[in-house]
Structures are given as structure tokens and as C-alpha cells.
Motif scaffolding. Structure first.
Motif, mmCIF file in Angstrom:
data_model
loop_
_atom_site.group_PDB
_atom_site.id
_atom_site.type_symbol
_atom_site.label_atom_id
_atom_site.label_comp_id
_atom_site.label_asym_id
_atom_site.label_seq_id
_atom_site.Cartn_x
_atom_site.Cartn_y
_atom_site.Cartn_z
ATOM 1 N N UNK A 161 -49.474 -37.909 -8.387
ATOM 2 C CA UNK A 161 -50.641 -37.617 -8.694
ATOM 3 C C UNK A 161 -51.211 -35.978 -7.542
ATOM 4 N N UNK A 162 -50.282 -35.922 -6.624
ATOM 5 C CA UNK A 162 -50.343 -34.118 -6.200
ATOM 6 C C UNK A 162 -49.186 -33.652 -6.819
ATOM 7 N N UNK A 163 -48.189 -33.908 -8.035
ATOM 8 C CA UNK A 163 -48.015 -32.769 -8.396
ATOM 9 C C UNK A 163 -48.253 -32.647 -9.148
ATOM 10 N N UNK A 164 -48.666 -33.170 -9.846
ATOM 11 C CA UNK A 164 -49.038 -33.682 -11.735
ATOM 12 C C UNK A 164 -49.908 -32.482 -12.183
ATOM 13 N N UNK A 165 -50.678 -31.743 -10.993
ATOM 14 C CA UNK A 165 -51.903 -30.028 -10.882
ATOM 15 C C UNK A 165 -51.008 -29.722 -11.591
ATOM 16 N N UNK A 166 -49.581 -28.894 -10.047
ATOM 17 C CA UNK A 166 -48.673 -28.081 -10.047
ATOM 18 C C UNK A 166 -47.857 -28.001 -11.774
ATOM 19 N N UNK A 167 -47.266 -29.479 -11.687
ATOM 20 C CA UNK A 167 -46.672 -29.755 -13.276
ATOM 21 C C UNK A 167 -47.925 -28.404 -14.593
ATOM 22 N N UNK A 168 -48.799 -29.268 -15.164
ATOM 23 C CA UNK A 168 -49.532 -28.603 -15.512
ATOM 24 C C UNK A 168 -49.391 -27.166 -15.324
ATOM 25 N N UNK A 169 -49.979 -26.528 -14.197
ATOM 26 C CA UNK A 169 -49.550 -24.839 -14.101
ATOM 27 C C UNK A 169 -48.018 -24.209 -14.570
ATOM 28 N N UNK A 170 -46.904 -25.052 -13.919
ATOM 29 C CA UNK A 170 -45.861 -24.608 -14.380
ATOM 30 C C UNK A 170 -45.734 -24.994 -15.771
ATOM 31 N N UNK A 171 -45.256 -26.194 -16.941
ATOM 32 C CA UNK A 171 -46.035 -26.120 -18.257
ATOM 33 C C UNK A 171 -46.574 -24.478 -19.076
ATOM 34 N N UNK A 172 -48.288 -24.591 -18.068
ATOM 35 C CA UNK A 172 -48.814 -23.430 -18.800
ATOM 36 C C UNK A 172 -47.934 -21.989 -18.557
ATOM 37 N N UNK A 173 -47.197 -21.561 -17.647
ATOM 38 C CA UNK A 173 -46.296 -20.323 -16.795
ATOM 39 C C UNK A 173 -45.257 -20.350 -18.262
ATOM 40 N N UNK A 174 -44.222 -21.290 -17.863
ATOM 41 C CA UNK A 174 -43.645 -21.853 -18.995
ATOM 42 C C UNK A 174 -43.612 -21.430 -20.042
ATOM 43 N N UNK A 175 -45.112 -21.436 -21.119
ATOM 44 C CA UNK A 175 -45.498 -21.819 -22.229
ATOM 45 C C UNK A 175 -45.984 -20.059 -22.110
ATOM 46 N N UNK A 176 -46.537 -19.160 -21.346
ATOM 47 C CA UNK A 176 -46.906 -18.066 -21.355
ATOM 48 C C UNK A 176 -45.454 -16.527 -21.549
ATOM 49 N N UNK A 232 -57.642 -16.532 -14.825
ATOM 50 C CA UNK A 232 -58.402 -14.828 -13.971
ATOM 51 C C UNK A 232 -57.146 -14.353 -15.104
ATOM 52 N N UNK A 233 -56.052 -14.990 -14.505
ATOM 53 C CA UNK A 233 -54.702 -13.981 -14.464
ATOM 54 C C UNK A 233 -54.789 -13.879 -16.239
ATOM 55 N N UNK A 234 -54.583 -14.878 -17.330
ATOM 56 C CA UNK A 234 -54.188 -15.145 -18.267
ATOM 57 C C UNK A 234 -55.583 -14.334 -19.202
ATOM 58 N N UNK A 235 -56.578 -13.994 -18.633
ATOM 59 C CA UNK A 235 -57.460 -13.069 -19.377
ATOM 60 C C UNK A 235 -57.482 -12.209 -19.248
ATOM 61 N N UNK A 236 -56.450 -11.610 -17.792
ATOM 62 C CA UNK A 236 -56.276 -10.083 -17.444
ATOM 63 C C UNK A 236 -55.352 -9.181 -18.660
ATOM 64 N N UNK A 237 -54.833 -10.134 -18.494
ATOM 65 C CA UNK A 237 -53.329 -9.839 -19.225
ATOM 66 C C UNK A 237 -53.937 -9.845 -20.725
ATOM 67 N N UNK A 238 -54.753 -10.630 -21.461
ATOM 68 C CA UNK A 238 -55.301 -10.618 -22.932
ATOM 69 C C UNK A 238 -55.665 -8.686 -23.403
ATOM 70 N N UNK A 239 -56.502 -8.910 -22.200
ATOM 71 C CA UNK A 239 -57.441 -7.327 -21.981
ATOM 72 C C UNK A 239 -56.203 -6.564 -21.523
ATOM 73 N N UNK A 240 -55.902 -6.768 -21.403
ATOM 74 C CA UNK A 240 -54.687 -5.600 -20.755
ATOM 75 C C UNK A 240 -53.915 -5.119 -22.395
ATOM 76 N N UNK A 241 -53.852 -6.300 -22.589
ATOM 77 C CA UNK A 241 -53.035 -6.257 -24.379
ATOM 78 C C UNK A 241 -53.508 -5.602 -24.923
#
Length: 489
Positions: free
Chosen positions: A196-211, A240-249
Motif C-alpha cells: 500500500x505504501x509503495x503503490x503510489x511510488x510505483x504509479x509515479x515511477x510508471x508515469x515517469x518511465x512513460x514520460x 506541475x512538472x509535466x505541465x511546465x514541460x508541455x509549455x516549454x515544448x
């Protein structure tokens, strides 16, 4: 790989339950040792109490018979008292006189009367305490027979303590079963909680790899942790980082388009100037033909002038089309085609009274793995930037050559300018993409860097202070997998 490194690569959802189970086993081992030690003390105290009662009873009834050295009475007393202390489970009892000889024993056939006390009994000492041998399930004890302050004999006895050993074994099994169950419960609980504790971190890691593999996407609110906290802040920060990257691109693309339009505007102005210059002479030739067309010499001179002027305009237009027209066919690079850059940059160089030295070796080389339009556009951007840096009356040199081992094409542009500013150097050589906010005025170089990265090459910069020269070299690998490098016919 060391043991510590192997442990570190184990998933956290396995490591934490394993550590919890190991910790529980250590705690259980300590608790079990203390419980068994306490049980051992209690059993020995209990055995000492019961054995003391046994010896006290025997001493009271045996003293008169021992004083008289009455063998039969002593044996009779041992036989009768044996049934009275079944709870103690005596195995063997021996009575010796003051001379140390056996007066009577519970098993006369094994230990005869008036024989020497066996060594096994004599080694047990004469103390009144009970000595326990847990390995043989036997307890041993001795009691001196004292009459009027004098020792008249000794009672030696051994006891069956198998029931105490069985009790210890039962307690040990209960402790092991309980501790194993607790270890499993704690390990399972640790696994569930860790998941349960690691699930959010795993979700975040998956999105980071996909990004990292493609276009970044924000994390949907449905995948956010249920409770706000550090993990929730982390998810909000990622979005917020993804949105900033989109705006930068988006900003980078917009700036690139604006730079392209500005370059096209400058090119159109240069082409208009380049075309307008011969137009005056062409119209004069036409007027001359109208008035003196009958004269053969005048007619030949005018036609020759018309042909040269129109050929010059054709060359400029063809060079512009080859460089800026979309390369729908994906035509391979021919080094001779790079000569178009001389025509396109010619008006700007001539307007600043600059000299251009052009060296191409070999000029007829065809490279199937490089895009002709992309390389021409990159070289044109470098030449135009070099012209802007060199200033009036400056000098520019362009050289195209193969690397010594033939593995790369090198495009070298040299100018007599003061050198590249920090931002331009960062655009060309920074390991990471240069921030969009700092690309103002440098989109041409940014497009050069983009082309080189896509081709799998690299850019090298040099400065010769003694000669006042700045050198930019593009190293573009020539891969033979896409077709052999050849010479155009």
C-alpha cells in the motif's frame, strides 16, 4: 556483486516483510531462551523440593537400621518407601555405611551388599543438592545420614525426570509454533502495508518511465493517494512538472516557427535583392534588342547577357527550392548539393563585403543515410550565423570532408568573429536540452543541434585566439546499414 548489493536490488515489498520476519525470529529466539531458562530453574527448584522430601523421609527411618548395620531392615525400608514416592520416580537408591561399603540398595543384584560404591555414584558427590543430566533424562542426589553430629552413612539416589524433559519439549514446540505464526502474521502484515505504501511510488515511477519514452502525461486524480501528504505533494509536483514541460515544448516550437519565418523573410529579401540586380540589365538588353535587333553583333551580345542573367536567377531559385521545399522523397545527401548554400548566403555575405572560402572533398559523394534537405538547412544556418558574427569585411571558410576512417562526415565552418556567446555554446554542446527561455536569438543553432542529435552525431567547438578564428564542426556518422556510400555518376 556483493551481498549488500544483491540485497538492495530485491524489491522493497519483499525486503520489508523479510526484515520484519527476521526481526521477529531474533526477538522470538531471545524470548524463547529466557522462557526455557526460567522453566529450567523452576523445574530444578521443584525437583530439589521433592527430592529433599524424599531424602528427609529416608533419613528419618534409615538412621536406626544403619546404626545397627542391619542390611535386611535397610533393604526393607528402601523397598517400602519406593512406592510412597512414585511422583518422584526414583530409579535407584543406595545406602552406604560409614566405611563407604554398600549396606543396601534397591537393586541388590546390580549392586551387591558390602561391595564398593560404583564410580558412577561416587562421582556425584556428597552434596544435598540435585544434579540434573537433561541428556539422560536423569536426576542425581546424595544425603549424608547424621546421628549426634556424626556421619554414619550416606544415601545415594537417581530419579527419572523424563516427564520434566517432555514438559520442556512441549513448551519449546509451543514457543516455536507461536513465534512462527507471529512471524508469518507480521510478515504478511508488513507485505500488505508495504504494498500500500509503495503503490503510489510505483504509479509515479510508471508515469515517469512513460514520460521518458514519449510525450509526458499528467497523473489522473483517480490514481492519487487517498490521503494528502508527502506523496500527494509529490504527485502534484510531477503534474506541475509535466505541465511546465508541455509549455516549454510549445514555446520552443513557437519560437522555432517564428525563427523559421524570420529566416524565410531574410531569405526572401536577399533573393529579391539577388534577382533585382540582374533585372535592370535584362530590361536594358530587351530595349537594346528592340532598337538595334537588326545588328547581329548587338543581338548576340544582348542575348548572351539575357542568358547569363536568367541562369543566375534560375540558380538562386533552384537553390532556395532545394533547401526549403519539404523533402517528401527523403532524398539522400549529395555533397555537391551543399553548393546551394553558397548561392543562398551569397547576398548577405556580399552585402557585408565578406570573403567566403569553400572547400568540398569529395564533391560528388552520396550519403544515403543522411537527409539532404536537413543537412543543407543546418549548414545554411551555420553560415548565416558565421556571417553575422564575422561582421563587415570578415572572412568565412566552409569545408566538407570525411573522417580519416570514413565513419563520419565533417562539416566545418570557420569565421573571424569574436567567438560564440555562452548561450550559443550551451545550445550546441549542452548534454541536456537548452532551456527554452534562453533560446531567444539562437533558434537557428538550436535547429542545427536538433538535426545533429537526430543523426546520432556530435558538435565540436574550437577557438584559435592567435588567428582570431572560431570553428564549429558537425560530425555526422555514416552508417552503412542503410546503404553503401557511393559516388554519384
Amino acid at each position: 556483486m556483493s551481498l549488500l548489493e544483491r540485497i538492495r536490488i530485491i524489491p522493497l515489498t519483499v525486503r520489508v516483510p523479510a526484515m520484519v520476519a527476521l526481526l521477529m525470529m531474533v526477538v522470538s529466539l531471545i524470548i524463547s531462551e529466557r522462557v526455557l531458562d526460567r522453566l529450567n530453574d523452576m523445574q530444578e527448584q521443584h525437583l530439589n523440593g521433592v527430592a529433599g522430601t524424599y531424602f528427609d523421609g529416608l533419613s528419618t527411618v534409615l538412621i536406626p537400621a544403619v546404626l545397627r548395620q542391619d542390611v535386611w531392615e535397610t533393604y526393607d525400608l528402601l523397598d517400602r518407601t519406593r512406592t510412597m514416592f512414585q511422583a518422584l520416580s526414583p530409579i535407584e537408591t543406595v545406602v552406604t555405611g560409614r566405611d563407604g561399603l554398600v549396606l543396601a540398595s534397591s537393586d541388590p543384584r546390580k549392586i551387591p551388599v558390602l561391595s564398593r560404591l560404583p564410580d558412577a555414584f561416587s562421582e556425584r558427590g556428597t552434596s544435598g543438592d540435585i544434579r540434573v543430566d537433561w541428556q539422560s533424562d536423569t536426576g542425581f542426589g546424595t544425603r549424608p545420614l547424621i546421628y549426634q553430629g556424626k556421619t554414619i552413612g550416606t544415601v545415594h539416589a537417581s530419579f527419572d525426570i523424563s516427564h520434566l524433559v517432555a514438559e520442556r519439549y512441549q513448551v519449546l514446540k509451543t514457543l516455536l509454533a507461536t513465534n512462527a505464526l507471529l512471524a508469518l502474521v507480521f510478515a504478511a502484515t508488513g507485505y500488505v502495508l508495504t504494498r500500500r505504501m509503495v503503490k503510489p511510488v510505483t504509479t509515479l515511477a510508471q508515469h515517469m518511465r512513460a514520460s521518458a519514452a514519449g510525450t509526458p502525461h499528467t497523473i489522473p486524480l483517480a490514481e492519487f493517494p487517498r490521503r494528502n501528504g508527502e506523496l500527494g505533494d509529490l504527485f502534484h509536483g510531477f503534474n506541475a512538472l509535466v505541465e511546465a514541460e508541455r509549455e516549454r515544448s510549445a514555446l520552443t516550437r513557437r519560437l522555432a516557427e517564428e525563427e523559421k519565418l524570420a529566416s524565410l523573410g531574410r531569405l526572401a529579401s536577399s533573393m529579391a535583392h539577388e534577382i533585382n540586380n540582374p533585372l535592370g540589365g535584362l530590361f536594358n538588353s530587351i530595349d537594346t534588342l528592340k532598337q538595334h535587333g537588326a545588328n547581329e553583333a548587338v543581338r548576340g551580345t544582348s542575348l548572351s547577357l539575357l542568358e547569363r542573367g536568367l541562369a543566375g536567377i534560375r540558380d538562386v531559385v533552384q537553390a532556395a527550392l532545394a533547401t526549403y521545399r519539404p523533402d517528401r522523397s527523403g532524398r539522400a545527401l549529395v555533397l555537391r548539393d551543399l553548393e546551394d548554400v553558397r548561392l543562398l548566403a551569397g547576398p548577405q555575405i556580399a552585402g557585408r563585403r565578406q570573403t567566403l572560402t569553400w572547400m568540398s572533398n569529395p564533391a560528388d559523394l552520396t550519403i544515403p543515410t543522411l537527409s539532404g534537405s536537413a543537412v543543407r538547412q543546418a549548414l545554411l544556418n551555420l553560415v548565416l550565423n558565421a556571417s553575422a558574427a564575422a561582421g563587415d569585411n570578415g572572412a568565412i571558410s566552409v569545408e566538407t570532408r570525411l573522417q580519416d576512417d570514413g565513419s563520419a562526415l565533417i562539416l566545418s565552418v570557420t569565421d573571424t568573429g569574436p567567438g560564440l556567446p555562452k548561450a550559443a555554446t550551451g545550445v550546441l554542446t549542452s548534454p541536456e536540452p537548452w532551456p527554452a527561455a534562453q533560446l531567444a536569438g539562437g533558434l537557428g543553432l538550436w535547429m542545427v543541434r536538433k538535426m545533429v542529435d537526430e543523426a546520432g552525431g556530435h558538435i565540436s567547438l574550437g577557438r584559435r585566439e592567435a588567428e582570431g578564428l572560431t570553428i564549429i564542426e558537425l560530425h555526422l556518422p555514416i552508417s552503412l546499414s542503410g546503404g553503401e556510400t557511393s559516388h554519384a555518376a
